[in-house]
Write a protein that holds these residues in place. Structure first.
Motif, PDB file in Angstrom:
ATOM      1  N   PRO A  96       0.806  -1.230   0.000  1.00  0.00           N
ATOM      2  CA  PRO A  96       0.000   0.000   0.000  1.00  0.00           C
ATOM      3  C   PRO A  96       0.840   1.282   0.000  1.00  0.00           C
ATOM      4  N   ASP A  97       2.092   1.201   0.478  1.00  0.00           N
ATOM      5  CA  ASP A  97       2.950   2.394   0.479  1.00  0.00           C
ATOM      6  C   ASP A  97       3.558   2.668  -0.896  1.00  0.00           C
ATOM      7  N   GLY A  98       3.242   1.809  -1.894  1.00  0.00           N
ATOM      8  CA  GLY A  98       3.732   2.008  -3.252  1.00  0.00           C
ATOM      9  C   GLY A  98       5.056   1.334  -3.538  1.00  0.00           C
ATOM     10  N   HIS A  99       5.643   0.670  -2.550  1.00  0.00           N
ATOM     11  CA  HIS A  99       6.956   0.038  -2.713  1.00  0.00           C
ATOM     12  C   HIS A  99       6.837  -1.483  -2.685  1.00  0.00           C
ATOM     13  N   PHE A 100       7.911  -2.141  -3.125  1.00  0.00           N
ATOM     14  CA  PHE A 100       8.023  -3.590  -2.997  1.00  0.00           C
ATOM     15  C   PHE A 100       8.853  -3.878  -1.754  1.00  0.00           C
ATOM     16  N   HIS A 101       8.396  -4.828  -0.952  1.00  0.00           N
ATOM     17  CA  HIS A 101       9.101  -5.215   0.267  1.00  0.00           C
ATOM     18  C   HIS A 101       9.472  -6.682   0.167  1.00  0.00           C
ATOM     19  N   TRP A 102      10.697  -7.010   0.614  1.00  0.00           N
ATOM     20  CA  TRP A 102      11.180  -8.390   0.560  1.00  0.00           C
ATOM     21  C   TRP A 102      11.613  -8.784   1.961  1.00  0.00           C
ATOM     22  N   PRO A 103      10.891  -9.722   2.573  1.00  0.00           N
ATOM     23  CA  PRO A 103      11.268 -10.138   3.927  1.00  0.00           C
ATOM     24  C   PRO A 103      12.597 -10.892   3.918  1.00  0.00           C
ATOM     25  N   GLY A 104      13.354 -10.696   4.960  1.00  0.00           N
ATOM     26  CA  GLY A 104      14.644 -11.367   5.067  1.00  0.00           C
ATOM     27  C   GLY A 104      15.220 -11.223   6.456  1.00  0.00           C
ATOM     28  N   ARG A 105      16.541 -11.407   6.522  1.00  0.00           N
ATOM     29  CA  ARG A 105      17.236 -11.341   7.794  1.00  0.00           C
ATOM     30  C   ARG A 105      18.585 -10.649   7.600  1.00  0.00           C
ATOM     31  N   VAL A 106      18.985  -9.912   8.615  1.00  0.00           N
ATOM     32  CA  VAL A 106      20.344  -9.398   8.720  1.00  0.00           C
ATOM     33  C   VAL A 106      20.911 -10.141   9.919  1.00  0.00           C
ATOM     34  N   GLY A 107      21.811 -11.099   9.651  1.00  0.00           N
ATOM     35  CA  GLY A 107      22.254 -11.981  10.729  1.00  0.00           C
ATOM     36  C   GLY A 107      21.049 -12.756  11.239  1.00  0.00           C
ATOM     37  N   ASP A 108      20.754 -12.617  12.521  1.00  0.00           N
ATOM     38  CA  ASP A 108      19.604 -13.312  13.124  1.00  0.00           C
ATOM     39  C   ASP A 108      18.380 -12.424  13.279  1.00  0.00           C
ATOM     40  N   ILE A 109      18.427 -11.194  12.783  1.00  0.00           N
ATOM     41  CA  ILE A 109      17.349 -10.225  12.971  1.00  0.00           C
ATOM     42  C   ILE A 109      16.426 -10.240  11.749  1.00  0.00           C
ATOM     43  N   ALA A 110      15.135 -10.490  11.968  1.00  0.00           N
ATOM     44  CA  ALA A 110      14.158 -10.456  10.873  1.00  0.00           C
ATOM     45  C   ALA A 110      13.924  -9.004  10.466  1.00  0.00           C
ATOM     46  N   VAL A 111      13.922  -8.758   9.151  1.00  0.00           N
ATOM     47  CA  VAL A 111      13.716  -7.409   8.638  1.00  0.00           C
ATOM     48  C   VAL A 111      12.811  -7.455   7.406  1.00  0.00           C
ATOM     49  N   ASP A 112      12.267  -6.318   7.063  1.00  0.00           N
ATOM     50  CA  ASP A 112      11.461  -6.144   5.869  1.00  0.00           C
ATOM     51  C   ASP A 112      12.215  -5.155   4.989  1.00  0.00           C
ATOM     52  N   PHE A 113      12.932  -5.665   3.983  1.00  0.00           N
ATOM     53  CA  PHE A 113      13.721  -4.805   3.102  1.00  0.00           C
ATOM     54  C   PHE A 113      12.818  -4.080   2.117  1.00  0.00           C
ATOM     55  N   LEU A 114      13.110  -2.820   1.899  1.00  0.00           N
ATOM     56  CA  LEU A 114      12.482  -2.034   0.847  1.00  0.00           C
ATOM     57  C   LEU A 114      13.344  -2.233  -0.400  1.00  0.00           C
ATOM     58  N   VAL A 115      12.764  -2.749  -1.480  1.00  0.00           N
ATOM     59  CA  VAL A 115      13.504  -2.993  -2.719  1.00  0.00           C
ATOM     60  C   VAL A 115      13.724  -1.638  -3.389  1.00  0.00           C
ATOM     61  N   ASP A 116      14.999  -1.264  -3.567  1.00  0.00           N
ATOM     62  CA  ASP A 116      15.336   0.054  -4.103  1.00  0.00           C
ATOM     63  C   ASP A 116      16.288  -0.102  -5.288  1.00  0.00           C
ATOM     64  N   THR A 117      15.714  -0.183  -6.492  1.00  0.00           N
ATOM     65  CA  THR A 117      16.539  -0.357  -7.691  1.00  0.00           C
ATOM     66  C   THR A 117      17.361   0.887  -8.007  1.00  0.00           C
ATOM     67  N   GLY A 118      17.067   1.996  -7.347  1.00  0.00           N
ATOM     68  CA  GLY A 118      17.844   3.215  -7.550  1.00  0.00           C
ATOM     69  C   GLY A 118      19.018   3.340  -6.596  1.00  0.00           C
ATOM     70  N   ALA A 119      19.141   2.396  -5.663  1.00  0.00           N
ATOM     71  CA  ALA A 119      20.251   2.432  -4.698  1.00  0.00           C
ATOM     72  C   ALA A 119      21.390   1.557  -5.200  1.00  0.00           C
ATOM     73  N   THR A 120      22.591   2.108  -5.207  1.00  0.00           N
ATOM     74  CA  THR A 120      23.756   1.347  -5.635  1.00  0.00           C
ATOM     75  C   THR A 120      24.059   0.221  -4.663  1.00  0.00           C
ATOM     76  N   SER A 121      23.957   0.519  -3.374  1.00  0.00           N
ATOM     77  CA  SER A 121      24.290  -0.490  -2.375  1.00  0.00           C
ATOM     78  C   SER A 121      23.167  -0.630  -1.348  1.00  0.00           C
ATOM     79  N   THR A 122      23.222  -1.718  -0.635  1.00  0.00           N
ATOM     80  CA  THR A 122      22.266  -1.988   0.429  1.00  0.00           C
ATOM     81  C   THR A 122      22.605  -1.096   1.617  1.00  0.00           C
ATOM     82  N   ALA A 123      21.581  -0.557   2.243  1.00  0.00           N
ATOM     83  CA  ALA A 123      21.783   0.342   3.378  1.00  0.00           C
ATOM     84  C   ALA A 123      20.886  -0.085   4.532  1.00  0.00           C
ATOM     85  N   LEU A 124      21.411   0.050   5.738  1.00  0.00           N
ATOM     86  CA  LEU A 124      20.691  -0.352   6.944  1.00  0.00           C
ATOM     87  C   LEU A 124      20.608   0.799   7.926  1.00  0.00           C
ATOM     88  N   PRO A 125      19.496   0.893   8.658  1.00  0.00           N
ATOM     89  CA  PRO A 125      19.433   1.874   9.744  1.00  0.00           C
ATOM     90  C   PRO A 125      20.448   1.504  10.834  1.00  0.00           C
TER      91      PRO A 125
END
Length: 161
Positions: free
Chosen positions: A52-81
């Motif tokens: 509903p926010d207009g984006h594609f989200h891909w569930p995954g994990r960073v290490g052992d932490i569950a996250v919901d990645f925002l798919v960003d084809t305009g980003a060169t690299s992956t970024a984390l808060p």
């Protein structure tokens, strides 16, 4: 209110609490179903439906932490808060300055093990960690390893192998 009225009032209160609980649980179940339906695995193909926010989200994990990645084809690299990186135990490798949609941002580089639903992995991936980032962004450093196609409201992703 007399003591005679108290049991009747308690019954009414209990009935309204149960009705409220049933409505609350129904809404939560609907939200969970809606979230789950945004990600599907069709054989070796990952199918993401626009949220509903207009984006594609891909569930995954960073290490052992569950996250919901925002798919960003305009980003060169992956970024984390930064808060997520700290919870995942990522260690700073050096400071960075990067351009985001909101302007320049300073942060640090780190290595992270990324695992996405559907079996996609990127171990020891160099990521940007940014203190004011609202959500984890999955960039072209991961997406570029995959073949993806888009049609209205749907993103289909397959391994290039």
């Amino acid at each position: 209110m007399s003591q005679k009225d108290l049991p009747h009032a308690a019954k009414l209160l209990t009935i309204w609490l149960v009705i409220g609980l049933v409505i609350f649980l129904g809404i939560k179940a609907w939200e969970h179903e809606r979230e789950a339906s945004r990600f599907k695995l069709a054989g070796q193909t990952v199918v993401l439906t626009r949220a509903p926010d207009g984006h594609f989200h891909w569930p995954g994990r960073v290490g052992d932490i569950a996250v919901d990645f925002l798919v960003d084809t305009g980003a060169t690299s992956t970024a984390l808060p930064q808060a997520l990186a700290e919870r995942a135990g990522l260690k700073p490798l050096g400071t960075i300055s990067t351009q985001t949609a909101g302007g320049s941002a300073a942060g640090f580089a780190a290595r992270a093990d990324i695992a996405l639903e559907g079996g996609v992995r990127a171990d020891r991936l160099m990521v940007a960690v940014l203190p004011n980032l609202g959500a984890p962004l999955l960039g072209m450093d991961v997406l570029g390893r995959l073949h993806f196609s888009q049609k209205p409201g749907e993103l289909r992703i397959e391994s290039k192998e």
